[in-house]
Design an enzyme around this catalytic site. Structure first.
Site, mmCIF file in Angstrom:
data_model
loop_
_atom_site.group_PDB
_atom_site.id
_atom_site.type_symbol
_atom_site.label_atom_id
_atom_site.label_comp_id
_atom_site.label_asym_id
_atom_site.label_seq_id
_atom_site.Cartn_x
_atom_site.Cartn_y
_atom_site.Cartn_z
ATOM 1 N N GLY A 182 -3.545 -10.500 13.049
ATOM 2 C CA GLY A 182 -3.720 -11.823 12.485
ATOM 3 C C GLY A 182 -3.547 -11.825 10.992
ATOM 4 O O GLY A 182 -2.826 -10.998 10.440
ATOM 5 N N GLU B 77 -11.771 -6.307 10.878
ATOM 6 C CA GLU B 77 -10.915 -5.120 11.029
ATOM 7 C C GLU B 77 -11.323 -4.095 9.985
ATOM 8 O O GLU B 77 -12.131 -4.384 9.100
ATOM 9 C CB GLU B 77 -9.426 -5.505 10.917
ATOM 10 C CG GLU B 77 -8.949 -6.265 12.158
ATOM 11 C CD GLU B 77 -7.493 -6.662 12.142
ATOM 12 O OE1 GLU B 77 -6.785 -6.309 11.185
ATOM 13 O OE2 GLU B 77 -7.068 -7.347 13.087
ATOM 14 N N HIS C 147 -0.601 3.569 12.322
ATOM 15 C CA HIS C 147 -1.702 2.889 13.001
ATOM 16 C C HIS C 147 -2.376 3.906 13.911
ATOM 17 O O HIS C 147 -1.701 4.628 14.645
ATOM 18 C CB HIS C 147 -1.183 1.696 13.810
ATOM 19 C CG HIS C 147 -2.268 0.726 14.176
ATOM 20 N ND1 HIS C 147 -3.233 1.024 15.102
ATOM 21 C CD2 HIS C 147 -2.558 -0.508 13.708
ATOM 22 C CE1 HIS C 147 -4.060 -0.004 15.201
ATOM 23 N NE2 HIS C 147 -3.677 -0.953 14.363
ATOM 24 N N ARG D 136 -7.904 2.997 7.585
ATOM 25 C CA ARG D 136 -6.927 3.291 8.640
ATOM 26 C C ARG D 136 -6.347 4.701 8.549
ATOM 27 O O ARG D 136 -6.130 5.352 9.570
ATOM 28 C CB ARG D 136 -5.810 2.255 8.547
ATOM 29 C CG ARG D 136 -4.937 2.210 9.734
ATOM 30 C CD ARG D 136 -3.988 1.042 9.673
ATOM 31 N NE ARG D 136 -4.577 -0.154 10.236
ATOM 32 C CZ ARG D 136 -3.931 -1.305 10.362
ATOM 33 N NH1 ARG D 136 -2.687 -1.405 9.938
ATOM 34 N NH2 ARG D 136 -4.503 -2.348 10.892
ATOM 35 N N HIS E 181 3.668 2.417 11.482
ATOM 36 C CA HIS E 181 3.321 1.007 11.711
ATOM 37 C C HIS E 181 3.766 0.096 10.584
ATOM 38 O O HIS E 181 4.244 -1.004 10.819
ATOM 39 C CB HIS E 181 1.805 0.934 11.881
ATOM 40 C CG HIS E 181 1.267 -0.428 12.160
ATOM 41 N ND1 HIS E 181 1.620 -1.148 13.276
ATOM 42 C CD2 HIS E 181 0.372 -1.219 11.479
ATOM 43 C CE1 HIS E 181 0.981 -2.314 13.273
ATOM 44 N NE2 HIS E 181 0.238 -2.378 12.190
ATOM 45 N N GLU F 71 7.517 -6.959 3.986
ATOM 46 C CA GLU F 71 7.326 -5.507 4.077
ATOM 47 C C GLU F 71 8.319 -4.720 3.228
ATOM 48 O O GLU F 71 8.014 -3.620 2.763
ATOM 49 C CB GLU F 71 7.408 -5.072 5.552
ATOM 50 C CG GLU F 71 6.944 -3.648 5.781
ATOM 51 C CD GLU F 71 6.766 -3.298 7.245
ATOM 52 O OE1 GLU F 71 6.819 -4.218 8.095
ATOM 53 O OE2 GLU F 71 6.582 -2.106 7.554
ATOM 54 N N ARG G 127 -2.679 0.042 3.057
ATOM 55 C CA ARG G 127 -2.796 -1.416 3.228
ATOM 56 C C ARG G 127 -4.062 -1.778 3.998
ATOM 57 O O ARG G 127 -4.373 -1.176 5.029
ATOM 58 C CB ARG G 127 -1.577 -1.932 3.992
ATOM 59 C CG ARG G 127 -1.593 -3.418 4.275
ATOM 60 C CD ARG G 127 -0.364 -3.813 5.062
ATOM 61 N NE ARG G 127 -0.345 -3.149 6.338
ATOM 62 C CZ ARG G 127 -0.679 -3.709 7.498
ATOM 63 N NH1 ARG G 127 -1.048 -4.970 7.522
ATOM 64 N NH2 ARG G 127 -0.637 -3.031 8.614
ATOM 65 N N LEU H 106 0.779 -10.314 6.702
ATOM 66 C CA LEU H 106 1.290 -11.678 6.922
ATOM 67 C C LEU H 106 0.931 -12.534 5.709
ATOM 68 O O LEU H 106 1.720 -13.350 5.241
ATOM 69 C CB LEU H 106 0.695 -12.276 8.198
ATOM 70 C CG LEU H 106 1.142 -11.628 9.527
ATOM 71 C CD1 LEU H 106 0.393 -12.244 10.700
ATOM 72 C CD2 LEU H 106 2.637 -11.771 9.745
HETATM 73 C C1 SIN Z 1 -3.747 -4.506 14.198
HETATM 74 O O1 SIN Z 1 -3.818 -5.517 14.869
HETATM 75 O O2 SIN Z 1 -4.469 -3.540 14.333
HETATM 76 C C2 SIN Z 1 -2.690 -4.433 13.164
HETATM 77 C C3 SIN Z 1 -3.011 -5.343 12.074
HETATM 78 C C4 SIN Z 1 -2.274 -4.893 10.856
HETATM 79 O O3 SIN Z 1 -1.566 -3.904 10.905
HETATM 80 O O4 SIN Z 1 -2.475 -5.528 9.825
#
Ligand code: SIN
Length: 516
Positions: free
Chosen positions: A49, A114, A232, A278, A337, A361, A372, A378
């Site tokens: 999102g 997240e 990811h 991450r 990713h 990107e 990031r 987005l």
């Molecule tokens: C995810 O949904 O884990 C990816 C979101 C992102 O990479 O910003």
């Protein structure tokens, strides 16, 4: 004011390209895309999102701090401020354009958590389908917009430059006409997306091979921090190519990373546990897999029966592998990713080469640094796409003058990279330039790339993929430290002074060298 139809060219029709085009109204703009609109890009696959400080206990300042913290010393504070401040307006604008973000029973936006966000601030659509919902709204609006000309099945092979080195459009291959053509434009905006397709395991569509970086580098643009590739931690490890993403929102909703015997393992690595930054989670997952303990997502208790409605995309991917996440563990592995480096731009999206802009990107605006923050991408495309549009909407744009493409590109067949060559390159990138790198492996990778550059099978697509792979390997070799998404086993420490890697053409330097 000049208002001809060949003023502005946008290369790429994901969220970055289309949003920039829409915001240019009423200025005429041409958008080219290699595939039919909405097909083939990464935006529709975005599950997580869009991050925005719209919650009752949130502020753009908190979002700014999380972005700075995640980026491991390399986020540009001004860029991060613009990003965080732009979040609420971006959500408003997308709602106005018809994006149906998920709401609770009182009609308030539902906000997810997240990794490395201190607040719930991710807006979602139909659970894990935010990217698709945003793309649908942008495509509908772009198709209706009179100022936008959309040209589909146009494959860009390079940028054109005039005798003064000014970017003046693109060398393209029109798939339906079967012809190469020169598209001459006064200003060119690169919105070509990422490069996960250069790796054997990726969550990106496989055509995402970073060609835009190669075009920009060949035109003389500075490429900043190409070594920062984000992996990811939780792609579904079910043997599919690309590897389906199991969104971080699952962990935001309480899913745990566990070994094959069901034991949670993230607490052993970081106090943030399953929602640690991450890069740390990705390396932990890799370590557990290599140690033979296995890595799985366990959503049975936290999400359970609500899984199919809450995460329809992940559920469908699990079903394709005969996994039922309501009752089974999901096998996961890290996958390439997102590219955090890119074409260096100023805060308005302008590259160092006249006539060239970059957004999304492919750009390095300074908001991601070395790592990031989830769901900032987005938002970045929207905030900085609007800023480019503000610069160009009323600008005087000179007609291009004597554009040409370097001769060696004209000699190559207008074709994508042959499958066998791409398989070789992807395997080499994953072996030598993935989550954990070292000098010896990177030197081997560069040898492989150089050898492939002499291949008799060289095509325009392979040439660009190789240039981008070389940029990443050069950056990774030049950065003799570990920081964020870049971990060198031979240089595991983080330098006390953060610095950027910058590559212009084939020369690698950092800003300390530049200053001296
Ligand atoms: C995810 O949904 O884990 C990816 C979101 C992102 O990479 O910003």
């Amino acid at each position: 004011m000049t208002q001809s139809n060949n003023d502005i060219l946008i290369i790429g029709a994901g969220v970055a390209g289309l949003y920039t085009a829409l915001k240019l109204a009423p200025r005429p703009v041409t958008v080219v895309t290699a595939r039919p609109l909405g097909k083939g890009g990464a935006t529709p696959w975005a599950q997580g999102g869009l991050a925005a400080a719209v919650g009752p206990n949130d502020t753009p300042n908190l979002h700014f701090s999380d972005t700075m913290q995640a980026g491991a010393g390399l986020v540009d504070p001004e860029a991060a401020h613009l990003l965080a401040l732009g979040g609420p307006a971006a959500v408003e604008d997308l709602l106005r354009m018809g994006v149906k973000f998920d709401t609770d029973e009182d009609g308030n936006l539902k906000l997810g958590r997240e990794a490395a966000h201190c607040r719930d601030r991710i807006v979602h659509a139909t659970g894990d389908q935010a990217g698709a919902a945003i793309m649908k709204a942008l495509i509908d609006a772009a198709r209706r917009a009179e100022h936008i000309t959309i040209l589909e099945r146009i494959v860009v092979e390079d940028l054109l430059t005039d005798d003064n080195g000014v970017v003046s459009g693109a060398l393209v291959y029109d798939v339906d006409a079967g012809e190469r053509e020169a598209y001459e434009f006064g200003e060119t905006v690169l919105a070509t997306g990422g490069l996960g397709g250069l790796y054997a395991v990726t969550t990106n569509p496989t055509p995402a091979q970073g060609h835009g970086l190669a075009f920009a580098a060949r035109a003389g643009a500075i490429i900043r921090d190409p070594e920062f590739v984000q992996f990811h931690p939780t792609a579904l490890n079910i043997g599919a190519d690309p590897a389906p993403l199991a969104t971080e929102a699952l962990r935001g909703d309480g899913a745990r990373l566990v070994n094959a015997d069901g034991t949670p393992f993230m607490e052993r690595y970081h106090s943030g546990g399953d929602l640690a930054p991450r890069d740390i989670v990705a390396r932990a997952v890799e370590t557990e897999i290599k140690a033979g303990r296995g890595a799985f997502l366990d959503a049975r208790e936290a999400i359970g029966a609500t899984f199919p409605d809450a995460f329809p995309t992940v559920f469908a991917a699990c079903q394709s592998a005969k996994i039922d996440p309501r009752t089974d563990l999901m096998p996961v592995a890290p996958a390439a990713h997102y590219h955090m480096g890119g074409v260096e731009t100023d805060l308005d999206g302008r590259a160092n080469v006249e006539g060239l802009w970059a957004v999304g990107e492919v750009a390095s605006t300074g908001v991601h640094g070395a790592n990031r923050l989830a769901s900032n991408s987005l938002l970045e495309a929207i905030v900085f796409g609007a800023r480019i549009a503000d610069q160009l909407r009323d600008a005087e744009i000179d007609a291009p003058d004597g554009a040409g493409a370097p001769g060696d590109r004209m000699e190559l067949p207008s074709k994508p990279a042959p499958a066998a060559d791409m398989a070789k390159l992807r395997a080499a990138m994953s072996e030598h330039c993935a989550l954990i790198r070292n000098g010896e492996g990177l030197a081997d990778l560069l040898d492989i790339v150089h050898e492939m550059q002499e291949s008799p099978d060289l095509t325009s697509g392979l040439k660009s993929a190789l240039v981008t792979a070389e940029l990443i390997a050069q950056g990774a070799l030049a950065r003799e430290e570990s920081r964020g998404g870049h971990f060198r086993s031979d240089f595991p420490e983080t330098d006390s002074e953060p610095y950027h890697t910058e590559i212009a053409a084939t020369h690698v330097y950092d800003d300390e060298e530049e200053d001296s």
